[in-house]
Design a protein around this motif. Structure first.
Motif, PDB file in Angstrom:
ATOM      1  N   THR A  57       0.838  -1.207   0.000  1.00 49.12           N
ATOM      2  CA  THR A  57       0.000   0.000   0.000  1.00 49.12           C
ATOM      3  C   THR A  57       0.868   1.250   0.000  1.00 49.12           C
ATOM      4  OG1 THR A  57      -1.794  -1.136   1.127  1.00 49.12           O
ATOM      5  CG2 THR A  57      -1.768   1.256   1.313  1.00 49.12           C
ATOM      6  N   GLU A  99      -6.988   0.762  -1.178  1.00 47.48           N
ATOM      7  CA  GLU A  99      -7.294  -0.329  -0.254  1.00 47.48           C
ATOM      8  C   GLU A  99      -8.496   0.077   0.601  1.00 47.48           C
ATOM      9  OE1 GLU A  99      -4.170  -2.780   2.126  1.00 47.48           O
ATOM     10  OE2 GLU A  99      -4.726  -1.102   3.389  1.00 47.48           O
ATOM     11  N   ASP A 175      -5.524  -1.724  -5.176  1.00 41.94           N
ATOM     12  CA  ASP A 175      -4.960  -2.195  -3.915  1.00 41.94           C
ATOM     13  C   ASP A 175      -5.921  -3.177  -3.247  1.00 41.94           C
ATOM     14  OD1 ASP A 175      -3.525  -2.544  -1.599  1.00 41.94           O
ATOM     15  OD2 ASP A 175      -3.155  -0.405  -1.264  1.00 41.94           O
ATOM     16  N   GLU A 176      -5.591  -4.444  -3.306  1.00 42.43           N
ATOM     17  CA  GLU A 176      -6.371  -5.515  -2.687  1.00 42.43           C
ATOM     18  C   GLU A 176      -7.867  -5.430  -3.011  1.00 42.43           C
ATOM     19  OE1 GLU A 176      -5.099  -7.440   0.463  1.00 42.43           O
ATOM     20  OE2 GLU A 176      -3.244  -6.329   0.835  1.00 42.43           O
TER      21      GLU A 176
HETATM   22 MG   LIG Z   1      -2.019  -2.824   2.164  1.00 42.13          MG
END
Ligand SMILES: [Mg+2]
Ligand SMILES: Nc1ncnc2c1ncn2[C@@H]1O[C@H](COP(=O)(O)OP(=O)(O)O)[C@@H](O)[C@H]1O
Lengths: 250, 293
Positions: A57, A99, A175-176
């Motif tokens: 991140t 994220e 992000d994820e």
């Molecule tokens: Mg992360």
């Protein structure tokens, strides 16, 4: 060459789309990123995998200007964006799906999407992009007048992705995107990432779900406590013993 | 008829509180900080009108415009110099800085104008409204004050809901990082918020001094605190809340003064605030803070 969707209008680049060189990032005295370098070529899907706390991140936040690096350079389409204010990076053609999704809960779904087009001026083109986003995410159209805070986690993820696509990025950082989603949604999200890539947008994907990420990526980098420990073609990494053991749970 | 008269003058005072509270609530809503110097911007606004209209003989309307412009600049400068460097610092550091700015403005006014009250000439020169054969006289400044605060409240609501920059403000208020990822200039948006809040403070200052024509370096202090109370009362961050809170506060204060005790009026006002907050911590129209998943 003009890709139909969504990163239209980009010439073929004779350089990497994104080039990160010897990047260092500190939180106070703690060095979270300890000199990493990597490249993303136009048209690729690049996966950045690694355990929780590895610095994935932080890396993305530094690329889009939410955090300032303490060393190194970041080039986007050959332009140095290391010190560029974050809000000026979006109109250059880079979008970031953060994220935890971070949709604007108090705005409607439609207003969230329009926030994604904040830096664009041409109303007709924005309407066109909106139609394409709705085509890709029919649920968002069904819920366009609903407050984003009332959506389910999977729907919020779709909104966050749709919102990023509204800027017609040539590079999208995610992000994820599968974090906390049910398996059905996870598959749906990965299908969409594949479609986004096929329509000409370059993708930098951060995931803890390494198996899924490697299955759609061209190449991947493995991040371990702020350093890149492995890099290579996704197929190779998938068969790498160390990767299997640490990230694929085999 | 005297009840009606007290009520009307309460609404008038409340409208001034509302105007100040709108500035407070805008800045709090977007920048998530309490600008305790907001009340003193009102006082500066008052002095600008005093100097331009009473001193230089400018047309009152022109004086108001100059005052709003001056306070807009002042608000943006305060944000840039005092608050922006503290973005991300602890809320306590920001609060202490705001109190410091407040004293700074008061002392600048003290140096420039001295502590003796200046007689402020009413800038609203329209005829008064006489109802029921003159039994109930509503001062023109009252009518203008109420009208201005209603128009400003509606205008701000539409601005935030309907304009692009207004929606950007909502986005910034929710999540500065995500707003920046949309390409929103967060610092610029916060500066615009301060500009709007401070120009409203100037307007409030002019109307306050027109209704209560005595101007000192501390004129803005108490109305500032009460308007803050009004904003919290209505639900801090909420535009209609600030308006309703302001009006209610003015009415309660005036009726308390008239029927209970003028010494106790402020105590009553603050007690009501405490009770409201005990029952409904987010204020009358305050939104429940939504935790993000
Ligand atoms: Mg992360
Ligand atoms: N705001 C912050 N302040 C201090 N340390 C942080 C902050 N954010 C992340 N870190 C630390 O930096 C490291 C990398 O975090 P992060 O980039 O979030 O990792 P990942 O996304 O790979 O899980 C971790 O050790 C984390 O504790």
């Amino acid at each position: 060459m003009r890709a139909a969707w969504p990163g239209g209008g980009k010439e073929v680049l004779d350089m990497p789309m994104l080039e990160v060189k010897d990047l260092h990032v500190h939180y106070g005295v703690i060095e979270a990123i300890k000199g990493i370098s990597f490249e993303v070529e136009q048209g690729e899907v690049i996966a950045l995998i690694g355990a929780n706390g590895a610095g994935k991140t932080t890396t993305l936040h530094t690329i889009t200007g939410l955090i300032r690096p303490t060393g190194g350079t970041i080039l986007f389409e050959g332009r140095d964006i290391t010190r560029t204010p974050g809000y000026k990076i979006v109109p250059m053609g880079m979008a970031h799906v953060p994220e935890g999704r971070r949709v604007f809960a108090q705005l409607t779904v439609l207003d969230n999407l329009m926030m994604g087009a904040y830096t664009r001026r041409d109303k007709d083109e924005i309407r066109e992009t909106l139609a394409m986003v709705y085509e890709r995410f029919p649920r968002l159209e069904e819920r366009k007048t609903q407050m984003a805070g009332t959506l389910s986690g999977g729907e919020q993820q779709m909104l966050a992705m749709g919102r990023a696509l509204m800027s017609r990025p040539s590079l999208i950082l995610m992000d994820e995107p599968s974090m906390g989603l049910s398996p059905i949604f996870v598959n749906e999200i990965f299908d969409i990432i594949r479609q986004v890539s096929q329509s000409g947008t370059t993708v930098l994907l951060v995931e803890q779900n390494a198996k899924k990420a490697l299955s759609i990526a061209d190449r991947a980098y493995v991040l371990e406590t702020g350093r890149i420990s492995l890099a290579g073609d996704a197929d190779e990494l998938m068969n790498n013993e160390a990767v299997k053991k640490a990230y694929l749970g085999e | 008829m005297s009840f009606a008269a007290h009520l009307i003058s309460g609404i008038s005072l409340g409208s001034v509180y509302a105007l100040i509270a709108l500035g407070y609530t805008m800045v709090y809503g977007i920048a998530k900080m309490l600008n305790f110097a907001h009340g003193d911007v009102i006082m500066i606004g008052g002095y600008v009108v005093f100097v331009t209209v009473s001193g230089m003989g400018m047309n009152p309307l022109a004086g108001i415009v100059v005052s709003m412009a001056a306070c807009t600049v002042l608000g943006v400068v305060i944000e840039r110099v005092a608050y922006r460097p503290l973005r991300g610092a602890s809320p306590l550091a920001v609060l202490i800085t705001a109190i410091g700015v407040s004293y700074l403005l008061q002392n600048i006014a003290l140096l420039a104008f001295g502590s003796d009250p200046k007689a402020f000439s009413n800038v609203v020169t329209l005829p008064n409204l006489e109802l029921f054969d003159g039994q109930l006289v509503i001062k023109s400044v009252t009518v203008v004050t109420v009208a201005v605060s209603v128009v400003v409240m509606i205008g701000l609501t539409l601005f935030v809901k309907k304009t692009k920059i207004g929606r950007a403000m909502t986005a910034v208020s929710e999540d500065k990082g995500a707003a920046q990822l949309m390409g929103i200039n967060v610092n610029g948006t916060i500066a615009v918020t301060f500009a709007i809040g401070s120009s409203l403070a100037a307007l409030a200052g002019v109307l306050l001094c027109s209704a209560y024509p005595s101007l000192t370096p501390y004129t803005g202090s108490m109305p500032g605190i009460k308007a803050f109370v009004a904003a919290v009362f209505g639900g801090i961050g909420s535009i209609p809340g600030a308006f309703i809170g302001g009006i209610l506060l003015g009415v309660i204060e005036n009726l308390s003064k008239a029927y209970i005790s003028s010494q106790l009026a402020d105590a009553i006002v603050f007690s009501i605030l405490i009770i409201v907050l005990l029952v409904k911590p987010t204020g009358l129209l305050g939104k429940q803070v939504q935790e993000k998943v």
